[in-house]
Design a protein around this motif. Structure first.
Motif, mmCIF file in Angstrom:
data_model
loop_
_atom_site.group_PDB
_atom_site.id
_atom_site.type_symbol
_atom_site.label_atom_id
_atom_site.label_comp_id
_atom_site.label_asym_id
_atom_site.label_seq_id
_atom_site.Cartn_x
_atom_site.Cartn_y
_atom_site.Cartn_z
ATOM 1 N N ASN A 4 0.864 -1.182 0.000
ATOM 2 C CA ASN A 4 0.000 0.000 0.000
ATOM 3 C C ASN A 4 0.897 1.228 0.000
ATOM 4 O OD1 ASN A 4 -1.796 2.084 0.402
ATOM 5 N ND2 ASN A 4 -2.469 1.430 2.431
ATOM 6 N N LYS A 5 1.002 1.887 -1.161
ATOM 7 C CA LYS A 5 1.854 3.066 -1.280
ATOM 8 C C LYS A 5 1.068 4.369 -1.127
ATOM 9 C CE LYS A 5 5.309 0.974 -4.332
ATOM 10 N NZ LYS A 5 6.007 1.080 -5.639
ATOM 11 N N THR A 6 -0.171 4.290 -0.692
ATOM 12 C CA THR A 6 -0.978 5.493 -0.534
ATOM 13 C C THR A 6 -0.776 6.080 0.864
ATOM 14 O OG1 THR A 6 -2.998 4.517 0.399
ATOM 15 C CG2 THR A 6 -2.674 4.323 -1.984
ATOM 16 N N ALA A 7 -1.400 7.233 1.090
ATOM 17 C CA ALA A 7 -1.321 7.884 2.398
ATOM 18 C C ALA A 7 -2.496 7.504 3.288
ATOM 19 C CB ALA A 7 -1.273 9.401 2.216
ATOM 20 N N THR A 8 -3.297 6.527 2.874
ATOM 21 C CA THR A 8 -4.511 6.157 3.595
ATOM 22 C C THR A 8 -4.381 4.755 4.153
ATOM 23 O OG1 THR A 8 -5.778 7.504 2.016
ATOM 24 C CG2 THR A 8 -7.028 6.011 3.425
ATOM 25 N N SER A 9 -4.802 4.584 5.407
ATOM 26 C CA SER A 9 -4.816 3.272 6.042
ATOM 27 C C SER A 9 -6.240 2.718 6.040
ATOM 28 C CB SER A 9 -4.294 3.349 7.482
ATOM 29 O OG SER A 9 -2.927 3.700 7.512
ATOM 30 N N PHE A 10 -6.348 1.390 6.010
ATOM 31 C CA PHE A 10 -7.640 0.719 6.020
ATOM 32 C C PHE A 10 -7.632 -0.288 7.166
ATOM 33 C CE2 PHE A 10 -6.753 2.239 1.808
ATOM 34 C CZ PHE A 10 -7.947 2.857 1.444
ATOM 35 N N PRO A 11 -8.122 0.126 8.344
ATOM 36 C CA PRO A 11 -8.037 -0.740 9.528
ATOM 37 C C PRO A 11 -9.068 -1.859 9.505
ATOM 38 C CG PRO A 11 -9.123 1.328 10.074
ATOM 39 C CD PRO A 11 -8.659 1.453 8.658
ATOM 40 N N GLU A 12 -8.650 -3.012 10.006
ATOM 41 C CA GLU A 12 -9.532 -4.168 10.174
ATOM 42 C C GLU A 12 -10.320 -4.463 8.904
ATOM 43 O OE1 GLU A 12 -9.539 -6.141 12.951
ATOM 44 O OE2 GLU A 12 -7.814 -4.885 13.427
ATOM 45 N N ALA A 13 -9.624 -4.544 7.786
ATOM 46 C CA ALA A 13 -10.271 -4.764 6.497
ATOM 47 C C ALA A 13 -10.213 -6.235 6.104
ATOM 48 C CB ALA A 13 -9.605 -3.911 5.417
ATOM 49 N N LYS A 14 -11.266 -6.709 5.455
ATOM 50 C CA LYS A 14 -11.209 -8.021 4.822
ATOM 51 C C LYS A 14 -10.341 -7.867 3.581
ATOM 52 C CE LYS A 14 -13.976 -11.704 2.720
ATOM 53 N NZ LYS A 14 -15.325 -12.169 2.330
ATOM 54 N N THR A 15 -9.212 -8.545 3.553
ATOM 55 C CA THR A 15 -8.203 -8.322 2.517
ATOM 56 C C THR A 15 -8.101 -9.535 1.605
ATOM 57 O OG1 THR A 15 -6.981 -6.955 4.108
ATOM 58 C CG2 THR A 15 -5.824 -7.629 2.107
#
Length: 510
Positions: A223-234
């Protein structure tokens, strides 16, 4: 009052009501899903499908619904929202985030405070003015006239009392909607975002007896973006997905601030605007996409449970078993394969292209049969394999090789090194040109001699590639098989044995 006047009055009364749309901020995501698709060209231009479930409280009538905290690399034309009570009239993606350049650019015409400090006495003075020009040269107007920042000779800075409307510190997708009634709604926002990618990485540990190997596989998510995605189904999708070059995030231009007193700044700084930003009293995160240039800040490994593989049409879908945080600027590795005692064969592969004679270099190749009977039997996504050999109780690097997407039942070749124990020499016995069906054709009668100088038997696989237009195998003294439309011959050699192969090829003359 006549009918026209009444109609005009009605328009005048109702126009402000239509213009005044309520500003509604959707709640934070209660559920997140991230599905990563790798770059079909093998680069690092993958994308992710982001699915967010949020709660929204909409009033009756017109409102602007804001989804704050979406990916800063969101591709606007791919966004879709399900669960709204009415169609969307308009949508906007605000990627001009709060930064020094954006702040001063959007504050032109607004009131600012100029704070100066006397370095001799330490006395601080403050004056109110109106910002007249920015960001390429900051001009402000006070009661004394128009001044340029940094021209007073004193250390000075601008203070902004408020954030300009529409300038957010987080990427925001906004929708305009007219709801028939007020109410709470659970909506699902989905969109594609750039700046994501994944790859497979393998480690093959050859046993000391050289007959089997242990094969482990990792999914490397980036993930090279500035946004985090917590507790995501990946999840990740393996396969070559059809992609368009038009599906990409908006190009964001970094707005710099020129703070030097005009015209004393160097010419290059005046022309480009590259200068230090003014001292501001509002935190300024880096603009979107600029975060991607910083590099990855963290690597996370998890091997407690393996990713599960399922079918997705003609693709393979790998699901991380537990909900996981896909953090900004992070690489995460998840185990997906762990096979012990996988049988393999040692093959010496020799390749030849075109008509040229000379010495050829055989490559020692470990060939695995991707079947359960041979200890494997799993679909393998493309990735880099690192081969290790245990010698005297210590693992040693033997070589690295790229594995292509391999379905169950197909062979997996790991070409790890050139080998001097098997040699190959190509000779041209006869060559020239001839006319075939009225067309000039180049031909060559070739002989390849392969020698096994090792103390163990060797299986040699010889492949003739034809890159020339009209390539054709004319004759041979051994039967061949086809692999990717190239003729392939297999020679089994005892220790110290030599064997030869003769064949003739032709192609269109230049």
């Amino acid at each position: 009052m006549n009918r026209a006047a009444a109609a005009l009055s009605a328009v005048m009364l109702t126009a402000p009501l239509h213009a005044a749309a309520a500003d509604v901020v959707a709640g934070a995501p209660s559920r997140l899903g991230v599905v990563i698709y790798r770059d079909p060209n093998g680069g690092d231009q993958g994308v992710a499908m982001i699915v967010e479930t949020r709660e929204v409280d909409l009033p009756a009538g017109a409102s602007t619904l804001r989804f704050e905290g979406v990916a800063d690399t969101l591709i606007p034309q791919t966004a879709a929202v399900q669960g709204l009570p009415a169609p969307v009239d308009e949508r906007n993606f605000d990627y001009d985030l709060l930064s020094p350049g954006a702040l001063v650019a959007r504050s032109v015409g607004e009131q600012v405070r100029v704070v100066r400090t006397n370095p001799g006495t330490g006395r601080v003075s403050e004056e109110v003015g109106v910002l007249r020009s920015a960001p390429q040269g900051l001009l402000f107007e006070t009661g004394a006239g128009i001044e340029a920042l940094k021209c007073s000779g004193l250390p000075e800075r601008l203070v902004f009392d408020r954030r300009p409307p529409g300038l957010s510190d987080r990427p925001t997708l906004s929708l305009r909607i007219v709801a028939p009634t007020a109410g709470r709604h659970r909506v699902v926002l989905s969109y594609l975002a750039a700046g994501f990618d994944w790859k497979a990485n393998y480690v093959a540990q050859v046993s000391e007896d050289g007959r089997t190997l242990d094969l482990s596989g990792w999914l490397t998510l980036t993930n090279k973006t500035a946004t985090s995605f917590p507790e995501a189904k990946t999840e990740v999708v393996a396969g070559r997905l059809a992609r368009s070059d038009e599906t990409r995030a908006p190009d964001v231009e970094l707005r710099t601030v020129a703070t030097d007193c005009w015209p004393t700044a160097p010419w290059w700084r005046r022309m480009t605007g590259y200068a230090a930003p003014p001292a501001l009293n509002i935190p300024a995160p880096a603009p979107p996409m600029a975060m991607m240039e910083r590099g990855l800040e963290e690597i996370v490994l998890t091997a407690s449970r393996k990713a599960a593989q399922t079918e997705l049409g003609d693709y393979k879908l790998y699901t991380v078993p537990d909900r996981s945080t896909v953090a900004a600027n992070q690489t995460k590795q998840v185990a997906f394969l762990d096979k012990e005692g996988v049988a393999f064969e040692r093959i010496y592969k020799v390749g030849h292209a075109g008509f040229d004679a000379g010495e050829l270099t055989p490559a020692l190749t470990l060939r695995l049969r991707n079947t359960e009977a041979q200890g494997l039997g799993s679909a393998l996504p493309a990735g880099l394999a690192t081969v290790m050999q245990t010698t005297a109780g210590r693992p040693m690097l033997v070589g690295e090789y790229r594995v292509e997407d391999t379905a169950v039942g197909l062979p997996v070749d790991l070409a790890i090194a050139g080998d001097r124990g098997v040699t190959a020499v190509m000779e041209s016995l006869r060559e020239g040109e001839r006319t075939v069906a009225g067309k000039a054709r180049r031909f060559a009668n070739l002989k390849v001699t392969v020698t096994n100088t090792r103390s163990q038997p060797a299986q040699v696989e010889y492949r003739q590639s034809g890159y020339d237009e009209g390539f054709k195998l004319v004759s041979e003294d051994r039967r061949h098989a086809l692999r990717e439309n190239d003729p392939v011959w297999t020679l089994d050699l005892a220790p110290g044995q030599a064997a030869s192969l003769r064949y003739e090829i032709e192609a269109d003359a230049d």
